[in-house]
Design a protein around this motif. Structure first.
Motif, PDB file in Angstrom:
ATOM      1  N   CYS A  24       0.829  -1.206   0.000  1.00  0.00           N
ATOM      2  CA  CYS A  24       0.000   0.000   0.000  1.00  0.00           C
ATOM      3  C   CYS A  24       0.862   1.255   0.000  1.00  0.00           C
ATOM      4  N   THR A  25       0.314   2.298  -0.566  1.00  0.00           N
ATOM      5  CA  THR A  25       0.927   3.622  -0.536  1.00  0.00           C
ATOM      6  C   THR A  25      -0.118   4.596  -0.019  1.00  0.00           C
ATOM      7  N   LEU A  26       0.243   5.347   1.002  1.00  0.00           N
ATOM      8  CA  LEU A  26      -0.643   6.373   1.537  1.00  0.00           C
ATOM      9  C   LEU A  26      -0.301   7.698   0.868  1.00  0.00           C
ATOM     10  N   HIS A  27      -1.315   8.449   0.492  1.00  0.00           N
ATOM     11  CA  HIS A  27      -1.121   9.720  -0.197  1.00  0.00           C
ATOM     12  C   HIS A  27      -1.532  10.878   0.705  1.00  0.00           C
ATOM     13  N   ALA A  28      -0.933  12.033   0.476  1.00  0.00           N
ATOM     14  CA  ALA A  28      -1.174  13.222   1.308  1.00  0.00           C
ATOM     15  C   ALA A  28      -2.637  13.667   1.280  1.00  0.00           C
ATOM     16  N   ASP A  29      -3.371  13.326   0.213  1.00  0.00           N
ATOM     17  CA  ASP A  29      -4.774  13.739   0.127  1.00  0.00           C
ATOM     18  C   ASP A  29      -5.715  12.816   0.897  1.00  0.00           C
ATOM     19  N   GLY A  30      -5.154  11.854   1.641  1.00  0.00           N
ATOM     20  CA  GLY A  30      -5.978  10.951   2.450  1.00  0.00           C
ATOM     21  C   GLY A  30      -6.424   9.699   1.731  1.00  0.00           C
ATOM     22  N   THR A  31      -5.905   9.501   0.534  1.00  0.00           N
ATOM     23  CA  THR A  31      -6.273   8.298  -0.204  1.00  0.00           C
ATOM     24  C   THR A  31      -5.171   7.250  -0.089  1.00  0.00           C
ATOM     25  N   LEU A  32      -5.516   6.070  -0.543  1.00  0.00           N
ATOM     26  CA  LEU A  32      -4.652   4.911  -0.462  1.00  0.00           C
ATOM     27  C   LEU A  32      -4.613   4.234  -1.824  1.00  0.00           C
ATOM     28  N   SER A  33      -3.455   3.735  -2.192  1.00  0.00           N
ATOM     29  CA  SER A  33      -3.315   2.889  -3.372  1.00  0.00           C
ATOM     30  C   SER A  33      -2.823   1.535  -2.882  1.00  0.00           C
ATOM     31  N   ALA A  34      -3.307   0.479  -3.482  1.00  0.00           N
ATOM     32  CA  ALA A  34      -2.874  -0.864  -3.112  1.00  0.00           C
ATOM     33  C   ALA A  34      -2.500  -1.630  -4.371  1.00  0.00           C
ATOM     34  N   ILE A  35      -1.378  -2.308  -4.311  1.00  0.00           N
ATOM     35  CA  ILE A  35      -0.966  -3.195  -5.392  1.00  0.00           C
ATOM     36  C   ILE A  35      -0.990  -4.602  -4.832  1.00  0.00           C
ATOM     37  N   LEU A  36      -1.740  -5.473  -5.483  1.00  0.00           N
ATOM     38  CA  LEU A  36      -1.857  -6.860  -5.073  1.00  0.00           C
ATOM     39  C   LEU A  36      -1.147  -7.708  -6.108  1.00  0.00           C
ATOM     40  N   SER A  37      -0.141  -8.425  -5.672  1.00  0.00           N
ATOM     41  CA  SER A  37       0.642  -9.280  -6.561  1.00  0.00           C
ATOM     42  C   SER A  37       0.332 -10.722  -6.208  1.00  0.00           C
ATOM     43  N   GLY A  38      -0.196 -11.434  -7.181  1.00  0.00           N
ATOM     44  CA  GLY A  38      -0.594 -12.807  -6.937  1.00  0.00           C
ATOM     45  C   GLY A  38       0.312 -13.789  -7.629  1.00  0.00           C
ATOM     46  N   PRO A  39      -0.156 -15.016  -7.679  1.00  0.00           N
ATOM     47  CA  PRO A  39       0.613 -16.070  -8.330  1.00  0.00           C
ATOM     48  C   PRO A  39       0.901 -15.717  -9.791  1.00  0.00           C
ATOM     49  N   GLU A  40       2.098 -16.052 -10.213  1.00  0.00           N
ATOM     50  CA  GLU A  40       2.556 -15.813 -11.581  1.00  0.00           C
ATOM     51  C   GLU A  40       2.456 -14.338 -11.935  1.00  0.00           C
ATOM     52  N   THR A  41       1.676 -13.967 -12.928  1.00  0.00           N
ATOM     53  CA  THR A  41       1.607 -12.572 -13.375  1.00  0.00           C
ATOM     54  C   THR A  41       0.283 -11.918 -13.008  1.00  0.00           C
ATOM     55  N   ASP A  42      -0.366 -12.417 -11.990  1.00  0.00           N
ATOM     56  CA  ASP A  42      -1.664 -11.914 -11.565  1.00  0.00           C
ATOM     57  C   ASP A  42      -1.467 -10.709 -10.646  1.00  0.00           C
ATOM     58  N   HIS A  43      -1.644  -9.488 -11.198  1.00  0.00           N
ATOM     59  CA  HIS A  43      -1.437  -8.266 -10.436  1.00  0.00           C
ATOM     60  C   HIS A  43      -2.640  -7.337 -10.606  1.00  0.00           C
ATOM     61  N   PHE A  44      -2.979  -6.655  -9.527  1.00  0.00           N
ATOM     62  CA  PHE A  44      -4.056  -5.676  -9.561  1.00  0.00           C
ATOM     63  C   PHE A  44      -3.597  -4.427  -8.832  1.00  0.00           C
ATOM     64  N   ALA A  45      -3.984  -3.276  -9.356  1.00  0.00           N
ATOM     65  CA  ALA A  45      -3.701  -2.005  -8.701  1.00  0.00           C
ATOM     66  C   ALA A  45      -5.029  -1.303  -8.441  1.00  0.00           C
ATOM     67  N   ILE A  46      -5.189  -0.840  -7.226  1.00  0.00           N
ATOM     68  CA  ILE A  46      -6.384  -0.123  -6.843  1.00  0.00           C
ATOM     69  C   ILE A  46      -5.925   1.236  -6.323  1.00  0.00           C
ATOM     70  N   THR A  47      -6.471   2.297  -6.865  1.00  0.00           N
ATOM     71  CA  THR A  47      -6.067   3.641  -6.461  1.00  0.00           C
ATOM     72  C   THR A  47      -7.278   4.444  -6.003  1.00  0.00           C
ATOM     73  N   GLY A  48      -7.012   5.504  -5.297  1.00  0.00           N
ATOM     74  CA  GLY A  48      -8.074   6.429  -4.902  1.00  0.00           C
ATOM     75  C   GLY A  48      -8.985   5.916  -3.799  1.00  0.00           C
ATOM     76  N   ILE A  49      -8.511   4.973  -2.992  1.00  0.00           N
ATOM     77  CA  ILE A  49      -9.308   4.476  -1.874  1.00  0.00           C
ATOM     78  C   ILE A  49      -9.285   5.554  -0.777  1.00  0.00           C
TER      79      ILE A  49
END
Length: 93
Positions: A24-49
């Motif tokens: 996770c990355t916390l941002h100064a505007d109070g939002t959060l980004s999360a990068i989920l790395s799974g098996p093999e090449t299974d990756h997801f990025a979620i921003t603006g939480i």
């Protein structure tokens, strides 16, 4: 009520999504980004939480469920796009 810390969020999400590494990355505007790395090449990025929306164990469970739902929808969209591409008539000679 205080927002969860970066390590608390990562730990809670990793516990709910055990086959994924969560960064996770916390941002100064109070939002959060999360990068989920799974098996093999299974990756997801979620921003603006918006962190202010997620306090405590119940809220982190809700966040994990929302992330899982987005992952499923994303996969369905990818599969749908692939099946449409493979079933599309070829215009080659």
């Amino acid at each position: 009520m205080d927002s969860l810390s970066k390590s608390e969020i990562e730990s809670a999400l990793a516990a709910r999504l055990p086959s994924y590494s969560v960064t996770c990355t916390l941002h100064a505007d109070g939002t959060l980004s999360a990068i989920l790395s799974g098996p093999e090449t299974d990756h997801f990025a979620i921003t603006g939480i918006v962190r202010a929306h997620y306090h405590g164990a119940e809220a982190i469970a809700r966040l994990a469920n929302e992330i899982l739902r987005e992952m499923v929808l994303s996969r369905q969209g990818i599969r749908s796009g692939r099946s449409q591409a493979s079933s599309a008539p070829s215009h080659g000679k």
